[in-house]
Design an enzyme around this catalytic site. Structure first.
Site, PDB file in Angstrom:
ATOM      1  CE  LYS A  20      -2.954  -2.973  -0.145  1.00 48.18           C
ATOM      2  NZ  LYS A  20      -3.203  -3.285  -1.314  1.00 48.18           N
ATOM      3  CD  GLU A  56      -4.613   5.832   4.560  1.00 47.83           C
ATOM      4  OE1 GLU A  56      -5.646   5.717   4.790  1.00 47.83           O
ATOM      5  OE2 GLU A  56      -4.049   5.101   3.506  1.00 47.83           O
ATOM      6  CG  HIS A  84     -12.848  -3.710   7.402  1.00 42.89           C
ATOM      7  ND1 HIS A  84     -13.088  -2.353   6.980  1.00 42.89           N
ATOM      8  CD2 HIS A  84     -12.370  -3.998   8.444  1.00 42.89           C
ATOM      9  CE1 HIS A  84     -12.588  -1.886   8.050  1.00 42.89           C
ATOM     10  NE2 HIS A  84     -12.348  -2.300   8.957  1.00 42.89           N
ATOM     11  NE  ARG A 133     -10.392  -8.614  -5.917  1.00 37.27           N
ATOM     12  CZ  ARG A 133     -10.083  -8.141  -5.086  1.00 37.27           C
ATOM     13  NH1 ARG A 133      -9.003  -7.557  -4.460  1.00 37.27           N
ATOM     14  NH2 ARG A 133     -10.794  -7.300  -4.164  1.00 37.27           N
TER      15      ARG A 133
HETATM   16  C1  MV4 Z   1      -9.984   4.503   5.898  1.00 35.90           C
HETATM   17  C2  MV4 Z   1     -11.307   4.966   6.677  1.00 35.90           C
HETATM   18  C3  MV4 Z   1     -11.004   6.262   7.020  1.00 35.90           C
HETATM   19  N1  MV4 Z   1      -9.866   6.961   6.810  1.00 35.90           N
HETATM   20  N2  MV4 Z   1      -9.005   5.035   5.785  1.00 35.90           N
HETATM   21  C4  MV4 Z   1     -10.052   0.838   4.173  1.00 35.90           C
HETATM   22  C5  MV4 Z   1     -10.335  -0.565   3.642  1.00 35.90           C
HETATM   23  C6  MV4 Z   1     -11.885  -0.609   3.940  1.00 35.90           C
HETATM   24  N3  MV4 Z   1     -12.555  -1.934   3.641  1.00 35.90           N
HETATM   25  C7  MV4 Z   1     -12.016   0.169   5.171  1.00 35.90           C
HETATM   26  N4  MV4 Z   1     -11.300   1.237   5.008  1.00 35.90           N
HETATM   27  C8  MV4 Z   1     -11.200   2.574   5.409  1.00 35.90           C
HETATM   28  N5  MV4 Z   1     -10.254   3.034   5.424  1.00 35.90           N
HETATM   29  C9  MV4 Z   1      -8.983   6.576   6.316  1.00 35.90           C
HETATM   30  N6  MV4 Z   1      -7.774   7.134   6.164  1.00 35.90           N
HETATM   31  C10 MV4 Z   1     -12.414   4.413   6.711  1.00 35.90           C
HETATM   32  C11 MV4 Z   1     -12.338   3.147   6.484  1.00 35.90           C
HETATM   33  C12 MV4 Z   1     -13.669   1.961   6.679  1.00 35.90           C
HETATM   34  C13 MV4 Z   1     -14.444   2.006   5.643  1.00 35.90           C
HETATM   35  C14 MV4 Z   1     -14.529   2.443   4.191  1.00 35.90           C
HETATM   36  C15 MV4 Z   1     -15.410   2.157   3.473  1.00 35.90           C
HETATM   37  C16 MV4 Z   1     -16.488   1.619   3.578  1.00 35.90           C
HETATM   38  C17 MV4 Z   1     -16.863   1.055   4.935  1.00 35.90           C
HETATM   39  C18 MV4 Z   1     -15.784   1.387   5.888  1.00 35.90           C
HETATM   40  C19 MV4 Z   1     -15.915   0.691   7.081  1.00 35.90           C
HETATM   41  C20 MV4 Z   1     -15.204   0.937   7.812  1.00 35.90           C
HETATM   42  C21 MV4 Z   1     -13.744   1.658   7.829  1.00 35.90           C
END
Ligand code: MV4
Length: 520
Positions: A116, A200, A235, A293
């Site tokens: 990443k 981040e 997730h 993918r």
């Molecule tokens: C984040 C975030 C807020 N700020 N990164 C990354 C992978 C994804 N499955 C969840 N991720 C997130 N990364 C930063 N800098 C919030 C999430 C996140 C999220 C993102 C999209 C859809 C649902 C989510 C549920 C929890 C956290």
């Protein structure tokens, strides 16, 4: 063009690739573990090879066994599907060394996106905005403290080798940083074999919006628009849509062009997805990661663009020019997909393995069910319990919602618990209908559900229906069927069913059976 393609996967995605092979006149070769000897993807192929015991590491992740099967079958190419080895650079390289074509990007592109931090550096080189934070591994607590203070709390610690939400932790204040850094570092080492961690800034209540891109070997790169994937549980995506309810054509163009620049930066070939976090407040988007993918949710893009992504993957891997140009891509109507899992939504989504005793998938206008199972199949404990993807198309988002409601109500699965009842509630939820989707959707939805209570108040959440009552319901359903059938029939039927009727009345079953019963 290829003559034969080996599909290094199972379940619904193996079936999806088999269908593309059939459309192209290519012979599909299946592989299977000992647990999948009778699986649908095996039955649908002309040829199939056992690649080992049920455990994934001994079968679907066994590179040597897969290459051996490919050589034995004389396949020209290998399609990895998604999951398993789809983003494994070592596998892509091994396929090439064996003189076969890997249907996907180069091992080098996979490597850049696999880390990443290097993916973030590629995005910067492509002049695509990334979530503010570091692009090199953190060297220790002191550096993490300085950078977190500059970014401002809350911050997110993420494993560089992670992705898709694995190996990440939110840190609310400096006091939590030390222990969070230690936890994420040791989890990253244990889970991914790399202790590399980066920082981040947290994006508040973001949407997850991703862009489908496609590239051929001759330098053509196009985007197929976005998918809205904000509805996630632990997730894992739960519902996906195309277009995003917040879409406008200007945003789509800006995100699409950013995704194309990233693809060009790594000489990408084939189908890929560039994920962004989007803030409704600022209407800004930030690069998150790139998936090298075909994705689970690709059908919603296919329904709205009319482009067969798997067929295009195969064409491009065979060296053909993309069959369409950017200006040929049109987005028509709206599509929504639900991932149907063999899990019990009334019991914390606990896996529900077992025999599928009854299966009636929905059909009719705008309905597409990508399933990996049929009635009589066993859902085993060894693999992801997703049994199908129900996707619908409508000329508007409202029409798509009407259709997915109807399709979910039609969908009947017996013998195992599924997430269908959960989806039937979501597609009637006001916030969902309004398109107010962000990362907090599922937890807010669950709170609303608890306030309202279960859909059928006579049956408390988690309550068990006795097997006697289930049998009684079955008898009632059979009686109701017989009555309806007799009334519809022109044939003379003696009205001599009184023993059954009496028995049913005596059992207190003189009512219509519940129309949403999952068990049959
Ligand atoms: C984040 C975030 C807020 N700020 N990164 C990354 C992978 C994804 N499955 C969840 N991720 C997130 N990364 C930063 N800098 C919030 C999430 C996140 C999220 C993102 C999209 C859809 C649902 C989510 C549920 C929890 C956290």
């Amino acid at each position: 063009m290829f003559r034969k393609i080996l599909i290094a996967n199972r379940g619904e995605i193996a079936v999806r690739v088999i269908r593309a092979c059939r459309d192209l006149g290519i012979a599909p070769v299946a592989v299977f573990s000992e647990a999948d000897a009778n699986a649908l993807h095996v039955r649908m192929s002309d040829e199939a090879y056992c690649i080992g015991p049920p455990t994934s590491t001994q079968s679907y992740l066994n590179i040597a066994a897969l290459i051996t099967a490919a050589k034995k079958s004389n396949a020209d190419a290998i399609h990895p599907g998604y999951g398993f080895l789809a983003e494994n650079a070592e596998f892509a390289a091994a396929v090439a060394v064996a003189g076969l074509t890997f249907i996907g990007p180069t091992a080098e592109a996979m490597q850049v996106m696999g880390s990443k931090t290097s993916a973030r550096r590629a995005a910067i080189a492509a002049e695509v905005p990334i979530v503010p934070g570091t692009t090199e591994p953190l060297k220790g607590l002191a550096e993490a403290r300085d950078i977190a203070a500059q970014l401002g709390y809350p911050v997110m610690l993420k494993a560089a080798a992670g992705g898709g939400g694995k190996g990440m932790r939110q840190v609310a204040a400096e006091g939590e940083l030390h222990s969070a850094l230690e936890t994420v570092t040791s989890e990253a080492q244990a889970a991914f074999g790399s202790a590399e961690v980066y920082l981040e800034k947290v994006v508040d209540r973001p949407r997850h919006i991703e862009i489908q891109i496609f590239a051929d070997t001759q330098g053509h790169v196009v985007h197929l628009g976005e998918r809205e994937c904000s509805i996630q549980r632990r997730h894992q995506k739960v519902i996906e849509e195309c277009p995003s309810p917040i879409n406008d054509s200007d945003l789509r163009q800006r995100m699409g062009e950013a995704a194309i620049r990233i693809a060009r930066a790594v000489n990408y070939v084939g189908a890929g997805t560039v994920e962004f976090l989007f803030s409704d407040v600022s209407r800004e988007f930030y690069f998150l990661e790139m998936n090298t993918r075909l994705q689970v949710e690709h059908p919603v893009t296919e329904l709205v663009t009319g482009i067969d992504l798997v067929r295009e993957q195969i064409n491009v891997a065979a060296g053909a020019v993309l069959s369409f140009r950017q200006e040929d891509v049109r987005w028509l109507g709206a599509a929504i997909e639900c991932r149907v899992y063999a899990e019990d939504p009334e019991n914390r989504f606990f896996p529900s393995p077992g025999k599928i005793t009854f299966l009636r998938p929905p059909s009719g206008p705008g309905i597409r069910d990508d399933s990996g199972v049929t009635a009589g199949d066993e859902v085993s404990i060894y693999y992801d319990p997703m049994i199908s993807k129900l996707a619908v198309w409508g000329s508007t988002r409202a029409e798509a919602i009407d259709r997915i409601r109807r399709a979910l109500d039609e969908y009947a699965v017996g013998g195992i618990k599924t997430t269908l009842p959960f989806f039937r509630e979501i597609v009637r939820d006001e916030e969902f209908i309004a398109g107010h989707l962000d990362t907090g959707f599922i937890s807010r939805f669950n709170e609303r559900r608890q306030e309202i209570g279960p859909e059928r108040p006579q049956l408390a959440r988690g309550a068990q229906v006795s097997s006697l009552r289930q049998d009684m319901a079955l008898i009632a359903a059979a009686l109701s069927y017989m009555r309806a059938h007799r009334e519809a029939s022109r044939d003379y039927q003696p009205r001599d069913q009184s023993k059954w009727k009496l028995a049913a009345r005596a059992a207190g079953l003189n009512r219509e059976p519940g129309r949403r019963s999952e068990r049959r």
